[in-house]
Design a protein around this motif. Structure first.
Motif, PDB file in Angstrom:
ATOM      1  N   SER A  93       0.797  -1.137   0.179  1.00 14.92           N
ATOM      2  CA  SER A  93      -0.043   0.059   0.011  1.00 14.92           C
ATOM      3  C   SER A  93       0.741   1.487   0.098  1.00 14.92           C
ATOM      4  O   SER A  93       0.571   2.375  -0.647  1.00 14.92           O
ATOM      5  CB  SER A  93      -0.972   0.011   1.133  1.00 14.92           C
ATOM      6  N   PHE A  94       2.053   1.250   0.729  1.00 13.20           N
ATOM      7  CA  PHE A  94       2.800   2.455   0.793  1.00 13.20           C
ATOM      8  C   PHE A  94       3.468   2.442  -0.623  1.00 13.20           C
ATOM      9  O   PHE A  94       3.725   3.735  -1.066  1.00 13.20           O
ATOM     10  CB  PHE A  94       3.958   2.053   1.794  1.00 13.20           C
ATOM     11  N   GLN A  95       3.785   1.493  -1.281  1.00  9.43           N
ATOM     12  CA  GLN A  95       4.530   1.570  -2.510  1.00  9.43           C
ATOM     13  C   GLN A  95       3.562   2.128  -3.688  1.00  9.43           C
ATOM     14  O   GLN A  95       4.007   2.643  -4.617  1.00  9.43           O
ATOM     15  CB  GLN A  95       5.111   0.177  -2.817  1.00  9.43           C
ATOM     16  N   THR A  96       2.062   1.654  -3.549  1.00  6.12           N
ATOM     17  CA  THR A  96       1.264   2.178  -4.335  1.00  6.12           C
ATOM     18  C   THR A  96       1.247   3.854  -4.405  1.00  6.12           C
ATOM     19  O   THR A  96       0.998   4.378  -5.412  1.00  6.12           O
ATOM     20  CB  THR A  96      -0.101   1.493  -4.348  1.00  6.12           C
ATOM     21  N   LEU A  97       1.475   4.268  -3.527  1.00  4.71           N
ATOM     22  CA  LEU A  97       1.450   6.016  -3.337  1.00  4.71           C
ATOM     23  C   LEU A  97       2.380   6.359  -4.413  1.00  4.71           C
ATOM     24  O   LEU A  97       2.274   7.308  -4.920  1.00  4.71           O
ATOM     25  CB  LEU A  97       1.756   6.405  -1.972  1.00  4.71           C
TER      26      LEU A  97
ATOM     27  N   VAL B  29       0.953   3.924  -8.274  1.00  3.50           N
ATOM     28  CA  VAL B  29      -0.302   3.990  -8.726  1.00  3.50           C
ATOM     29  C   VAL B  29      -0.947   5.138  -8.739  1.00  3.50           C
ATOM     30  O   VAL B  29      -1.819   5.807  -9.339  1.00  3.50           O
ATOM     31  CB  VAL B  29      -1.041   2.785  -8.209  1.00  3.50           C
ATOM     32  N   TYR B  30      -0.803   5.845  -7.473  1.00  3.48           N
ATOM     33  CA  TYR B  30      -1.717   7.019  -7.182  1.00  3.48           C
ATOM     34  C   TYR B  30      -1.005   8.576  -7.259  1.00  3.48           C
ATOM     35  O   TYR B  30      -1.372   9.426  -6.991  1.00  3.48           O
ATOM     36  CB  TYR B  30      -2.095   6.999  -5.658  1.00  3.48           C
ATOM     37  N   GLY B  31       0.137   8.450  -8.050  1.00  5.92           N
ATOM     38  CA  GLY B  31       1.046   9.660  -8.249  1.00  5.92           C
ATOM     39  C   GLY B  31      -0.135  10.541  -9.211  1.00  5.92           C
ATOM     40  O   GLY B  31       0.001  11.896  -9.331  1.00  5.92           O
ATOM     41  N   ARG B  32      -0.536   9.753 -10.051  1.00  7.23           N
ATOM     42  CA  ARG B  32      -1.521  10.475 -11.501  1.00  7.23           C
ATOM     43  C   ARG B  32      -2.828  11.010 -10.470  1.00  7.23           C
ATOM     44  O   ARG B  32      -3.172  12.184 -10.960  1.00  7.23           O
ATOM     45  CB  ARG B  32      -1.961   9.278 -12.267  1.00  7.23           C
TER      46      ARG B  32
ATOM     47  N   THR C 162      -5.382   1.739  -0.104  1.00  9.54           N
ATOM     48  CA  THR C 162      -4.755   3.119  -0.100  1.00  9.54           C
ATOM     49  C   THR C 162      -5.921   3.935  -0.735  1.00  9.54           C
ATOM     50  O   THR C 162      -6.006   5.159  -0.122  1.00  9.54           O
ATOM     51  CB  THR C 162      -3.536   2.931  -0.876  1.00  9.54           C
ATOM     52  N   PHE C 163      -6.648   3.484  -1.618  1.00 15.33           N
ATOM     53  CA  PHE C 163      -7.489   4.581  -2.126  1.00 15.33           C
ATOM     54  C   PHE C 163      -8.603   5.134  -1.247  1.00 15.33           C
ATOM     55  O   PHE C 163      -8.864   5.950  -1.217  1.00 15.33           O
ATOM     56  CB  PHE C 163      -8.035   3.925  -3.437  1.00 15.33           C
TER      57      PHE C 163
ATOM     58  N   VAL D 283      -6.233   8.408  -0.393  1.00 10.61           N
ATOM     59  CA  VAL D 283      -6.227   8.927  -1.747  1.00 10.61           C
ATOM     60  C   VAL D 283      -7.535   9.679  -1.754  1.00 10.61           C
ATOM     61  O   VAL D 283      -7.711  10.849  -2.127  1.00 10.61           O
ATOM     62  CB  VAL D 283      -5.779   8.245  -2.850  1.00 10.61           C
ATOM     63  N   TYR D 284      -8.586   8.960  -1.634  1.00 10.86           N
ATOM     64  CA  TYR D 284     -10.175   9.596  -1.975  1.00 10.86           C
ATOM     65  C   TYR D 284     -10.598  10.781  -0.989  1.00 10.86           C
ATOM     66  O   TYR D 284     -10.744  11.898  -1.382  1.00 10.86           O
ATOM     67  CB  TYR D 284     -10.938   8.333  -1.903  1.00 10.86           C
ATOM     68  N   PRO D 285     -10.371  10.508   0.272  1.00 11.92           N
ATOM     69  CA  PRO D 285     -10.930  11.650   1.272  1.00 11.92           C
ATOM     70  C   PRO D 285      -9.693  12.818   1.087  1.00 11.92           C
ATOM     71  O   PRO D 285     -10.253  14.005   1.211  1.00 11.92           O
ATOM     72  CB  PRO D 285     -10.480  10.883   2.659  1.00 11.92           C
ATOM     73  N   ALA D 286      -8.535  12.485   0.713  1.00  9.86           N
ATOM     74  CA  ALA D 286      -7.474  13.737   0.584  1.00  9.86           C
ATOM     75  C   ALA D 286      -7.945  14.477  -0.778  1.00  9.86           C
ATOM     76  O   ALA D 286      -7.849  15.742  -0.696  1.00  9.86           O
ATOM     77  CB  ALA D 286      -6.217  13.060   0.394  1.00  9.86           C
TER      78      ALA D 286
END
Length: 790
Positions: free
Chosen positions: A26-30, A33-36, A311-312, A316-319
């Motif tokens: 999950s930490f790596q996905t940040l 995956v979730y940079g975009r 992670t999402f 990611v979603y609330p942020a």
């Protein structure tokens, strides 16, 4: 770079994922995956024309659209539905396509037909006890539906590739534009006209050069692999998300606490009721808030479903909701008084502007990582399924099979991204192209997913239709908005997609025609075993490995060779690599071995099956694996009761020949050395150019020799003699036969056929990877040229 991947490691990793491992992923996905997602606020509101804001209500209406788009598409569709449709841990459009190919028999690729008659028993056992639905029968029997599914799968892959070109440009350039706006706010109290002119030029030309430098640095980092990049980039994205969400909370409470009332769909209705062409086009910018949803699914092979969902949903979603709410609150109070009020940088408190500039530049570089890794994943899948020219694929992790790096594609993406940045140098125009790539990619996923729901999950057509109609309607709204901006940058996406689609279609068409020619011009096994002795053909000592795409009969190029040079080896092995639409084939099911002709002829056939994430062709000990498989087949042939029927006789699935075999014992010869080399401790170094080089302390790989085990005395005499003959032939040497095809088109062919074949020939001649990516010694390689008239 981590050592090569083992499929068993992958399957074990999927079954034994712990919460600790999920948190690490999950930490790596940040960082991957979730940079975009995290950098989308840099350009979502900023690409909307300021003239579209007529009152504070407009900010409410845009935020309402934004919130529900993010919730419906990213949260509901992808996080809770689409991620469930993984293909043994792999995601993406081709993963959905492979599910349909396997379970509905809609594949058009050569590998889908080649072993159908041999592996028919597997399909029967899989479907035993199930009644095939009408929809599945109808789609299976209609050839047009097969072409349609392949078309939309290739089209979706082209959209992802186009997004991989555009995203680095828009994310980095939008952050660089923030630097430009910060420089424009600098006041010069005493300066000459010349100094002022120089300062104005610096402010004008800062974004593009700085964006190009960051883009080049991003692509140079790719050879470190997803694992290391994830750990490098994850802290940046984490800090960035916490920063923009904190700024969002500040703006909500400081400027407009009532902004969350805009969540009500009533504001969307008000927006639609007073719609005009300009405001409808602005929805193209709102669409960018879900940029990264498709890559979230495509990058699934790099991580796991649990880590991506966790992670999402939790961060990611609330942020992002807080960030967009704060920006909308700021716009609602400054829409008529502040220049560039719709840019994220303007909503940041002034004493934090410098921190924002630094973080935005770092986050923008990270934001492109998701689409780059998604492009690597989708091209790797296309490559193995015969829809993309041969390129070198490097597995960068020994734990996650889907983590790949493709050097040639990496540098091509970099060149195209730089051309977009320099050519357009306008965030709004690039955003139009990005929005088009996002929405068309989502539409393809919606179509494929509706088929998966009906045909693979076996839900009712009503459920499948509801999924298609609901999400299809949402995406159709944004398609109409994107088409209004086609002439303002979006056309570039279609240029890239047209070129990509042409390359994929030409390669697929050429591969199909070449395979069909091999099938039509193959000769029977009787020609080689019964008639060739009467033609004066002699047998020579050694083993001949003949690589062919067909799994029955003798390939045309080998019969051409025998006709002109009447001799072949005492042991012949026809080897075929057959990709299957699965992520990986277990080692115990990889080798399918059988005989060609009578037992006395010593002619064998070995079919090597692999998934679209396996790399069995790149192993240095592939020859030893083949010899071990043949030895195991010889020892178990007569006692095996589960041999498979084939047109040439029985075939057997052998296990792990170099580990569990009781037929031949492999030993390392200390006095002889094989022609290829291995790296000490399996280490490989990557150069900045993307080429992987060997460490200078590498040691040469010792040749593997085989012995009959001590218990071999209990073997039947015929089996022992055949095994000994196989060992003696190996000691005499091995020759590798490869067919070198030269495709030509008939004179009466139409223009489209000529164009596709010409494109295939050009791509085939310029591929940097050979047809069979094995470390074959040049002295043992025999290439047989033959003209294919298509």
């Amino acid at each position: 770079m981590d050592p090569p991947f083992s499929p068993s490691t992958y399957s074990d990793g999927l079954k034994k994922e712990t919460w600790r491992h999920s948190l690490i992923l999950s930490f790596q996905t940040l960082g991957v995956v979730y940079g975009r997602f995290s950098t989308a606020p840099l350009y979502v509101f900023g690409t909307i024309q300021t003239t579209n804001f007529k009152s504070n209500e407009t900010a409410y209406e845009y935020f309402s659209f934004l919130f529900w788009t993010l919730t419906i598409v990213s949260l509901l569709k992808y996080t809770f539905i689409v991620l469930r449709a993984d293909d043994n841990g792999e995601g993406g459009i081709f993963a959905l396509y492979s599910l349909l190919c396997r379970h509905c028999k809609v594949g058009l690729l050569p590998n889908d037909r080649s072993t159908e008659e041999i592996m028919q028993h597997e399909e029967v056992s899989t479907l035993r006890g199930k009644v095939e639905s009408r929809a599945r029968k109808a789609i299976r029997n209609r050839r047009s539906s097969h072409y349609f599914m392949l078309f939309i799968a290739l089209f979706g892959a082209c959209m992802i590739i186009g997004d991989g070109v555009i995203t680095p440009s828009i994310s980095v350039l939008s952050a660089s534009s923030g630097v430009q706006r910060s420089l424009s706010n600098i006041k010069y109290t005493s300066s000459t006209d010349a100094e002022q002119t120089i300062s104005d030029d610096l402010r004008k030309y800062v974004p593009v050069p700085s964006a190009c430098v960051i883009t080049v640095g991003l692509f140079i980092l790719q050879y470190y692999g997803t694992h290391k990049i994830g750990f490098m980039f994850a802290p940046i994205v984490t800090i960035w998300l916490l920063f923009i969400s904190g700024v969002g909370m500040y703006n909500v409470f400081h400027w407009d606490p009532k902004i969350f009332s805009a969540i009500s769909p009533v504001y969307m209705y008000r927006f639609v009721r007073k719609i005009n062409k300009a405001s409808w086009k602005s929805l193209n910018s709102i669409l960018l808030c879900v940029a990264g949803s498709e890559t979230m699914f495509t990058d699934l092979g790099h991580f796991s479903k649990r880590s991506i969902k966790l992670t999402f949903v939790c961060l990611v979603y609330p942020a992002l909701v807080l960030c967009y709410a704060g920006q909308a609150a700021f716009i609602s109070k400054h829409w008529n008084g502040t220049e560039n009020f719709n840019h994220l940088s303007e909503s940041v408190p002034k004493h934090l502007r410098h921190v924002f500039i630094l973080l935005s530049l770092l986050a923008s570089a990270v934001g492109s990582q998701a689409t780059i890794t998604a492009t690597f994943s989708i091209i790797n899948q296309c490559l193995t399924l015969g829809c993309f020219p041969r390129v070198k694929v490097i597995h960068t992790s020994d734990k996650r099979l889907g983590q790949v790096y493709i050097p040639d594609v990496n540098w091509l993406l970099m060149a195209l991204s730089l051309s977009v940045t320099i050519g357009f140098h306008d965030v709004t125009r690039i955003a139009n192209a990005a929005g088009m790539a996002i929405v068309f990619g989502m539409i393809v996923t919606t179509c494929m997913m509706s088929l998966v729901i009906a045909l693979y999950w076996e839900k009712s057509l009503f459920v499948s239709g509801c999924f298609l109609m609901f999400f299809g309607f949402v995406e159709a709204v944004y398609v109409s908005a994107c088409m209004l901006s086609f002439h303002k940058g979006a056309w570039y996406l279609f240029v890239i997609s047209a070129v990509s689609f042409t390359i994929m279609l030409a390669w697929h068409y050429g591969t199909m025609k070449k395979y069909e020619f091999d099938l039509q011009n193959r000769v029977s096994t009787e020609w080689l075993t019964d008639y060739s002795p009467g033609l004066g053909v002699s047998r020579v000592r050694g083993i001949g490995l003949i690589y062919t795409d067909i799994v029955t009969g003798i390939p045309a190029f080998f019969s051409h060779f025998i006709t002109n040079l009447p001799a072949f080896h005492q042991v012949l092995i026809f080897v075929s690599f057959k990709p299957h639409p699965v992520p990986c084939v277990p080692p115990g099911e990889r080798y399918l071995v059988g005989r060609v002709g009578n037992k006395d002829y010593r002619i064998y056939r070995c079919i090597v099956r692999y998934g679209y994430c396996d790399q069995v062709r790149d192993t240095d000990n592939f020859e030893e694996q083949i010899i071990g498989s043949i030895g195991e087949f010889i020892s178990l042939e007569e006692s095996d009761c589960e041999s498979l029927a084939s047109p040439e006789g029985r075939m057997m699935i052998v296990g792990k020949p170099l580990v569990d075999s009781n037929a031949l014992i492999p030993i390392h010869d200390t006095n002889s050395v094989a022609g290829s080399t291995n790296i000490a401790n399996n280490e490989t170094l990557a150069s900045p150019s993307g080429d992987f080089i060997e460490r200078k302390t590498a040691v040469r790989r010792k040749k593997v020799r085989f012995l009959i085990p001590e218990g071999g005395a209990r073997m039947r005499l015929s089996i022992r003699e055949e095994l000994q003959e196989l060992i003696d032939a190996r000691e005499s040497g091995t020759a590798y036969f490869l067919g070198q095809s030269h495709l030509t088109v008939r004179d009466d062919s139409n223009f489209l056929k000529k164009f596709l074949i010409m494109a295939f020939v050009f791509l085939d001649r310029n591929c940097r990877e050979p047809p069979v990516a094995l470390n074959i010694p040049h002295a043992a390689l025999v290439e047989v040229g033959m003209v294919y008239i298509i």
